[in-house]
Enzyme design. Structure first.
Site, mmCIF file in Angstrom:
data_model
loop_
_atom_site.group_PDB
_atom_site.id
_atom_site.type_symbol
_atom_site.label_atom_id
_atom_site.label_comp_id
_atom_site.label_asym_id
_atom_site.label_seq_id
_atom_site.Cartn_x
_atom_site.Cartn_y
_atom_site.Cartn_z
ATOM 1 N N LYS A 67 -22.501 7.535 4.769
ATOM 2 C CA LYS A 67 -21.405 6.707 4.548
ATOM 3 C C LYS A 67 -20.247 7.457 4.651
ATOM 4 C CE LYS A 67 -24.378 3.283 4.292
ATOM 5 N NZ LYS A 67 -24.409 2.540 5.297
ATOM 6 N N TYR A 114 -36.435 -4.444 0.401
ATOM 7 C CA TYR A 114 -35.419 -3.681 0.501
ATOM 8 C C TYR A 114 -34.904 -3.175 -0.808
ATOM 9 C CZ TYR A 114 -30.645 -2.246 0.605
ATOM 10 O OH TYR A 114 -29.586 -1.347 0.116
ATOM 11 N N TYR A 120 -34.047 4.750 1.536
ATOM 12 C CA TYR A 120 -33.608 4.996 2.860
ATOM 13 C C TYR A 120 -34.153 6.045 3.446
ATOM 14 C CZ TYR A 120 -29.752 1.749 1.893
ATOM 15 O OH TYR A 120 -29.061 0.575 1.564
HETATM 16 C C1 LIG Z 1 -28.574 6.710 2.008
HETATM 17 C C2 LIG Z 1 -28.501 5.814 3.402
HETATM 18 N N1 LIG Z 1 -29.347 6.097 4.315
HETATM 19 C C3 LIG Z 1 -29.285 4.991 5.497
HETATM 20 C C4 LIG Z 1 -28.343 4.093 5.290
HETATM 21 C C5 LIG Z 1 -28.527 3.120 6.597
HETATM 22 O O1 LIG Z 1 -27.497 3.108 7.542
HETATM 23 P P1 LIG Z 1 -26.817 2.095 8.161
HETATM 24 O O2 LIG Z 1 -26.332 1.242 7.158
HETATM 25 O O3 LIG Z 1 -25.606 2.625 9.253
HETATM 26 O O4 LIG Z 1 -28.135 1.534 9.020
HETATM 27 C C6 LIG Z 1 -27.643 3.640 4.440
HETATM 28 C C7 LIG Z 1 -27.044 2.658 4.044
HETATM 29 O O5 LIG Z 1 -27.203 1.403 4.209
HETATM 30 C C8 LIG Z 1 -27.725 4.603 3.260
HETATM 31 O O6 LIG Z 1 -27.083 4.554 2.194
#
Ligand SMILES: Cc1ncc(COP(=O)(O)O)c(C=O)c1O
Length: 304
Positions: free
Chosen positions: A26, A238, A264
């Site tokens: 982010k 999720y 994630y």
């Molecule tokens: C730690 C982390 N990794 C990956 C993602 C996924 O990225 P994106 O939202 O750009 O798909 C996020 C956020 O959603 C995140 O906070």
């Protein structure tokens, strides 16, 4: 060591070290989004996400650095104890509102009202949608792709695959644009931690097209060109740890001394490991895993 176990040349791009508190993907999006907020003379930034949103926490940090206030609207009930990102948000001094999951569908409407209220008080609010996954936010990952390819060139590596977690699609969209813009053969492989494959294929292609327009390089990308696997979201869905994700966290910690997160990067690594074992990556191929951060959630979600 992990490379040997998996039969591929695995590299980890440490986007958990991007700066701003504990780092993460982010920060890269916020570099562009916050510049826009500053250019528009905003004095308060509003965003939203889950209770353990890394994006929300990093938005507060970026706002603090630039002298802006931050207002967060988070999905869920106010917990009795603030842990992980919530604890950090409290330390960062964010104004936090909690919206029950049942009413969260109307969150953007609610935030419109909050912004109207702020304008009425003479403030100039700037809104960032969930995950910062706008075409402008995705530009952060076009820049990340440029950085990756420069580093790979310096190391004499040809990147065959780039693997990353997909939560709202902006990271993948920026990488897809980057691969085309810098004319590389690398395939971007997204591992969904939330929605099903088709939803993200469409979303990523859409953000990528708009992102490319923004930087003045129209590219052709259709949903079917986007690779997403949705088999690794996990039993509980999720935001909840999965068995495979937790095993991946343990494996990477024990082999590499690197900590992944349960929402994630752990699930994305579980996907990478499984795909490697299935022979999805051709033998000896160079696979870059983007460690997108998320460490604070460990302290709330991995309790034993
Ligand atoms: C730690 C982390 N990794 C990956 C993602 C996924 O990225 P994106 O939202 O750009 O798909 C996020 C956020 O959603 C995140 O906070």
């Amino acid at each position: 060591m992990l490379s040997k176990k998996l039969g591929i040349k695995l590299y980890i791009k440490r986007d958990d070290k991007t700066g701003l508190v504990t780092g993460g993907n982010k920060s890269r999006k916020l570099e562009f989004l916050m510049a826009d907020a500053v250019n528009k003379n905003a004095d308060v930034v509003l965003t939203t996400g889950s209770l353990q949103s890394n994006h929300a926490m990093l938005t507060c940090a970026a706002a603090n650095k630039l002298g802006l206030k931050s207002v967060l609207v988070l999905k869920g009930k106010e917990p009795t104890q603030f842990q992980g990102n919530l604890l950090l948000e409290r330390l960062l001094g964010a104004e936090i509102h909690f919206v029950d999951a049942k009413e969260y569908g109307e969150v953007y409407k609610l935030m419109e009202e909050m912004m109207a209220d702020l304008r009425g008080k003479g403030k100039n609010p700037y809104f960032i949608p969930v995950g910062g996954s706008t075409p402008l936010g995705a530009v952060g990952y076009v820049a990340a792709a440029e950085e990756l390819f420069k580093q790979a060139d310096e190391m004499g590596l040809k990147v065959d695959y780039i693997v990353n977690a997909v939560g709202s699609g902006g990271t993948s969209a920026g990488l897809e644009v980057g691969v085309r813009l810098f004319e590389r053969a690398a395939r971007v492989v997204g591992i969904s931690v939330d929605s099903e494959k088709q939803v993200f294929q469409e979303q990523i292609a859409e953000i990528a097209k708009e992102c490319a327009k923004l930087i003045g390089k129209p590219i052709s990308i259709e949903p079917e060109d986007v690779i997403v696997f949705d088999e690794y979201i996990g039993e509980a869905g999720y935001g909840k740890p999965s068995k495979a994700g937790n095993s991946a966290i343990e494996l990477v910690a024990s082999c590499e001394g690197i900590i992944l997160d349960p929402v994630y990067s752990g699930k994305a690594m579980a996907g990478l490991i499984d795909l490697a074992r299935q022979g999805y990556f051709h033998p000896g191929s160079t696979v870059v895993f983007f460690h997108t951060g998320g460490i604070p959630a460990i302290f709330d979600l991995l309790k034993d």
